[in-house]
Design a protein around this motif. Structure first.
Motif, PDB file in Angstrom:
ATOM      1  N   THR A  35       4.952   6.394  -9.115  1.00  0.00           N
ATOM      2  CA  THR A  35       4.967   5.199  -9.975  1.00  0.00           C
ATOM      3  C   THR A  35       4.617   3.928  -9.190  1.00  0.00           C
ATOM      4  OG1 THR A  35       7.305   4.659  -9.637  1.00  0.00           O
ATOM      5  CG2 THR A  35       6.775   6.243 -11.402  1.00  0.00           C
ATOM      6  N   MET A  36       4.596   4.040  -7.858  1.00  0.00           N
ATOM      7  CA  MET A  36       4.278   2.876  -7.026  1.00  0.00           C
ATOM      8  C   MET A  36       2.793   2.544  -7.128  1.00  0.00           C
ATOM      9  SD  MET A  36       6.383   4.150  -3.639  1.00  0.00           S
ATOM     10  CE  MET A  36       6.241   2.718  -2.594  1.00  0.00           C
ATOM     11  N   SER A  37       2.488   1.257  -6.926  1.00  0.00           N
ATOM     12  CA  SER A  37       1.075   0.871  -6.866  1.00  0.00           C
ATOM     13  C   SER A  37       0.472   1.460  -5.598  1.00  0.00           C
ATOM     14  CB  SER A  37       0.935  -0.654  -6.846  1.00  0.00           C
ATOM     15  OG  SER A  37       1.447  -1.160  -5.619  1.00  0.00           O
ATOM     16  N   LYS A  38      -0.850   1.573  -5.559  1.00  0.00           N
ATOM     17  CA  LYS A  38      -1.504   2.137  -4.366  1.00  0.00           C
ATOM     18  C   LYS A  38      -1.178   1.282  -3.140  1.00  0.00           C
ATOM     19  CE  LYS A  38      -5.607   4.169  -2.555  1.00  0.00           C
ATOM     20  NZ  LYS A  38      -6.969   4.606  -2.703  1.00  0.00           N
ATOM     21  N   GLU A  39      -1.095  -0.052  -3.325  1.00  0.00           N
ATOM     22  CA  GLU A  39      -0.789  -0.963  -2.208  1.00  0.00           C
ATOM     23  C   GLU A  39       0.616  -0.702  -1.673  1.00  0.00           C
ATOM     24  OE1 GLU A  39      -2.025  -1.987  -5.175  1.00  0.00           O
ATOM     25  OE2 GLU A  39      -4.076  -2.387  -4.463  1.00  0.00           O
ATOM     26  N   ASP A  40       1.588  -0.545  -2.593  1.00  0.00           N
ATOM     27  CA  ASP A  40       2.966  -0.290  -2.164  1.00  0.00           C
ATOM     28  C   ASP A  40       3.094   1.074  -1.483  1.00  0.00           C
ATOM     29  OD1 ASP A  40       3.786  -2.724  -3.093  1.00  0.00           O
ATOM     30  OD2 ASP A  40       4.691  -1.959  -4.941  1.00  0.00           O
TER      31      ASP A  40
END
Length: 199
Positions: A35-40
């Motif tokens: 569920t995390m963004s690719k950046e995170d």
């Protein structure tokens, strides 16, 4: 599980390989990562890699540090004649949080455990002996956990240290038998330090 979900299964298995993480929690963490963004997610992965690359063992006490010598060992206000021997870097954090100890530490990175195939040669014992021979040390406090392995390690070390003309003490049993230092409250740790006994 479908072929395309194999990376997810591998991720869950990696989380499950961590201490204290069961398969159910591992799956929950794996799904959360998705569920995390690719950046995170990239930052999370990079933090693990960065820790591995930058964090080493202190040349003196074997605690984890970014520098050749950790902040505690390089602090001239600490009592370098008293060494507190602990199992893991987490135990150093526990003692520092309690604020009752002003000496320095030595981290063994484990305990003698023949059942697990861990002998004295796999611990940072050689560095401790060298340190005592190279510097003026009056007391060595055995602060290993009060478990069978912790007791065996403390007794083994005390036999090695006695001929080196240092006082060897053991934490008093303010810590419950079978308990672990990282879960002890600050007062219990302080009392255990105050009431330590010679081995």
């Amino acid at each position: 599980m479908a072929h395309e979900a194999i990376p997810l299964k591998k991720l869950a298995e990696q989380f499950a390989s961590l201490p204290g993480i069961g398969m159910k929690t591992a799956w929950r963490l794996a799904f959360y990562v998705l569920t995390m963004s690719k950046e995170d997610a990239t930052e999370f992965a990079n933090s693990i890699l960065e820790a591995h690359e930058k964090i080493k063992k202190c040349e003196i006490c074997q605690n984890f540090t970014e520098k050749p010598v950790c902040d505690i060992c390089s602090d001239v206000t600490r009592d370098h004649t008293t060494i507190c021997v602990v199992e893991t870097p987490k135990d150093v954090i526990a003692f520092e949080r309690a604020r009752g100890f002003h000496g320095v530490y030595h981290v063994l990175h484990g305990l003698i455990s023949p059942m697990d195939g861990i002998g004295p040669e796999q611990l940072c014992i050689k560095q401790l002996l060298q340190r005592i021979q190279d510097t003026e040390v009056h007391e060595v406090i055995m602060a290993t956990n009060p478990t069978i392995e912790g007791e065996a390690t403390a007794m083994y070390l005390s036999k090695l240290l006695k001929p080196l003309d240092v006082t060897v003490t053991r934490l008093a049993y303010g810590i419950p038998v079978g308990g672990e230092l990282e879960y002890a409250d600050d007062m219990t740790l302080s009392k255990a330090l105050e009431n330590r006994n010679e081995i």
